[in-house]
Structure formats: C-alpha cells, structure tokens
Scaffold this motif. Sequence first.
Motif, short mmCIF file in Angstrom:
data_model
loop_
_atom_site.label_atom_id
_atom_site.label_comp_id
_atom_site.label_asym_id
_atom_site.label_seq_id
_atom_site.Cartn_x
_atom_site.Cartn_y
_atom_site.Cartn_z
N ALA A 38 0.84 -1.20 0.00
CA ALA A 38 0.00 0.00 0.00
C ALA A 38 0.88 1.25 0.00
N GLU A 39 1.94 1.26 0.83
CA GLU A 39 2.85 2.40 0.86
C GLU A 39 3.54 2.59 -0.49
N LYS A 40 3.95 1.46 -1.11
CA LYS A 40 4.60 1.52 -2.42
C LYS A 40 3.65 2.13 -3.45
N ASP A 41 2.38 1.68 -3.44
CA ASP A 41 1.40 2.20 -4.38
C ASP A 41 1.18 3.70 -4.17
N GLN A 42 1.13 4.12 -2.89
CA GLN A 42 0.97 5.55 -2.60
C GLN A 42 2.16 6.34 -3.11
N LEU A 43 3.36 5.81 -2.90
CA LEU A 43 4.57 6.52 -3.36
C LEU A 43 4.63 6.60 -4.88
N ILE A 44 4.24 5.52 -5.55
CA ILE A 44 4.23 5.54 -7.02
C ILE A 44 3.21 6.56 -7.52
N ASP A 45 2.04 6.61 -6.88
CA ASP A 45 1.02 7.58 -7.24
C ASP A 45 1.53 9.00 -7.01
N ARG A 46 2.17 9.21 -5.87
CA ARG A 46 2.71 10.55 -5.55
C ARG A 46 3.79 10.95 -6.56
N LEU A 47 4.65 9.99 -6.91
CA LEU A 47 5.70 10.27 -7.89
C LEU A 47 5.10 10.64 -9.24
N ALA A 48 4.06 9.91 -9.65
CA ALA A 48 3.41 10.21 -10.93
C ALA A 48 2.79 11.61 -10.91
N ARG A 49 2.17 11.99 -9.79
CA ARG A 49 1.58 13.32 -9.68
C ARG A 49 2.65 14.41 -9.72
N LEU A 50 3.75 14.18 -8.99
CA LEU A 50 4.84 15.15 -8.98
C LEU A 50 5.45 15.31 -10.37
N GLN A 51 5.60 14.19 -11.08
CA GLN A 51 6.13 14.24 -12.44
C GLN A 51 5.20 15.04 -13.34
N ALA A 52 3.90 14.82 -13.20
CA ALA A 52 2.93 15.57 -14.01
C ALA A 52 2.97 17.06 -13.66
N GLU A 53 3.05 17.38 -12.38
CA GLU A 53 3.14 18.78 -11.96
C GLU A 53 4.40 19.43 -12.52
N PHE A 54 5.53 18.71 -12.48
CA PHE A 54 6.79 19.24 -13.01
C PHE A 54 6.67 19.48 -14.51
N ASP A 55 6.10 18.53 -15.24
CA ASP A 55 5.94 18.70 -16.69
C ASP A 55 5.05 19.90 -16.99
N ASN A 56 3.97 20.05 -16.25
CA ASN A 56 3.08 21.20 -16.45
C ASN A 56 3.79 22.51 -16.15
N ALA A 57 4.58 22.54 -15.06
CA ALA A 57 5.31 23.76 -14.71
C ALA A 57 6.34 24.10 -15.80
N ARG A 58 7.01 23.08 -16.33
CA ARG A 58 8.01 23.30 -17.39
C ARG A 58 7.33 23.86 -18.65
N LYS A 59 6.18 23.29 -19.02
CA LYS A 59 5.45 23.78 -20.20
C LYS A 59 4.95 25.20 -19.98
N ARG A 60 4.44 25.48 -18.77
CA ARG A 60 3.94 26.82 -18.45
C ARG A 60 5.08 27.85 -18.52
N GLU A 61 6.25 27.48 -17.98
CA GLU A 61 7.41 28.39 -18.00
C GLU A 61 7.86 28.64 -19.44
N ALA A 62 7.87 27.61 -20.28
CA ALA A 62 8.26 27.79 -21.68
C ALA A 62 7.28 28.71 -22.41
N LYS A 63 6.00 28.55 -22.14
CA LYS A 63 5.00 29.41 -22.77
C LYS A 63 5.15 30.85 -22.28
N GLU A 64 5.37 31.04 -20.98
CA GLU A 64 5.55 32.39 -20.44
C GLU A 64 6.79 33.05 -21.03
N ARG A 65 7.85 32.27 -21.20
CA ARG A 65 9.08 32.81 -21.78
C ARG A 65 8.84 33.21 -23.24
N ALA A 66 8.12 32.39 -23.99
CA ALA A 66 7.81 32.72 -25.39
C ALA A 66 6.92 33.96 -25.46
N ASP A 67 5.94 34.05 -24.56
CA ASP A 67 5.06 35.24 -24.54
C ASP A 67 5.87 36.50 -24.22
#
Length: 182
Positions: A38-67
Amino acid sequence: MVDELKDGVEPAEGSVDRVEAGLEEHGAQAAEIAQLKAEKDQLIDRLARLQAEFDNARKREAKERADAREYTVGSTVEPFLGVMDNFQLALKADGTVEQLRSGVGFILKQMEDALKGLQVTAVETVGAQFDPRIHEALGSIETAEFPDHQVIEEIRRGYKIRERLLRPAMVKIAVNPAQVND
C-alpha cells in the motif's frame, strides 16, 4: 506434523504451539507485506503526480518565456513601424531634392527618437579623445589644428544601450606631430 495428523497420530507435545506461532508470524508478515504494498502504491502515485506537476510547470514556463519574448519584440519593433511608413511615403513622393532631403532628415530624427525610447544612444565622436573601448580608428590625419588622438571625423556612428556598447564608432583621428606623446 501434517503427516502425523493424517495418520491419526497425536502431534508431539508443543508442536501445536509452534504451528500457531508460525501462523501468527505468517499473518504478521502478510499484514506487513500488504502495508508495504500500500505504501509503495501511494509513493508511485505521488511520484506520478509530482512528475505531471513538473511537466506542467516546465510547459507553463516555456509558454511564459515565449510570450515575454513576443511582447519584447513587439514593443521594440512598434516605434520603427512609423519610420517604415514614412520611408514608403518618401519613396512615393514627387518633390525636389531639397524636399526629399528634408523628409529624410525628418525620418532620421524619428528613428533617433525611437532608439532613445529603447535607451540606445550614439557614441560621442567628433571632438572627443579617441577611446579604443568605444571607437575604432580607420585612419589618421596629420594636422597641427587638432590635439593628438582627437576624433576629427566619424565614418560610421557607434551605439550604446545604457552603458553597454552595441557597436563601436568608426572614426578618423588627428595625429599632431607638434605634441609630445606621454
């Protein structure tokens, strides 16, 4: 021991306790394994969410820089659009050479104002002492009229943006043989 029970033989003394202890230990291990899964599944889920948040932040920063880049280019180019319009009008104009010269002078003034708005200024040349950090000497003229190493002619204007040199001014300088160089 299982064989003893099958054969109808009574298990040896203490073997029931050992079996019960083994079952309890096995149950504790199974519970611990389930908890770890259960802990492993929670950590994998948390890692996936953090990875998605990081990807979104990177895309947002690239768009802001282009703007920001687009905004900067747009605000830089805008003052020069009027200059281009006036050059196009000058090309279509029918007038005397003097009128054309006057119009080009007006356009040049408009261009200088646009550059000043961007904090771009011309490098001081004629009458100034030669400074190799902002001037590029293309030649020298021997004369007793001007002090040694004074700029006497500007060939191409140099520009600075604030205090940073964009391009040096190309100049001719005076060489005065009557003055002693220190």
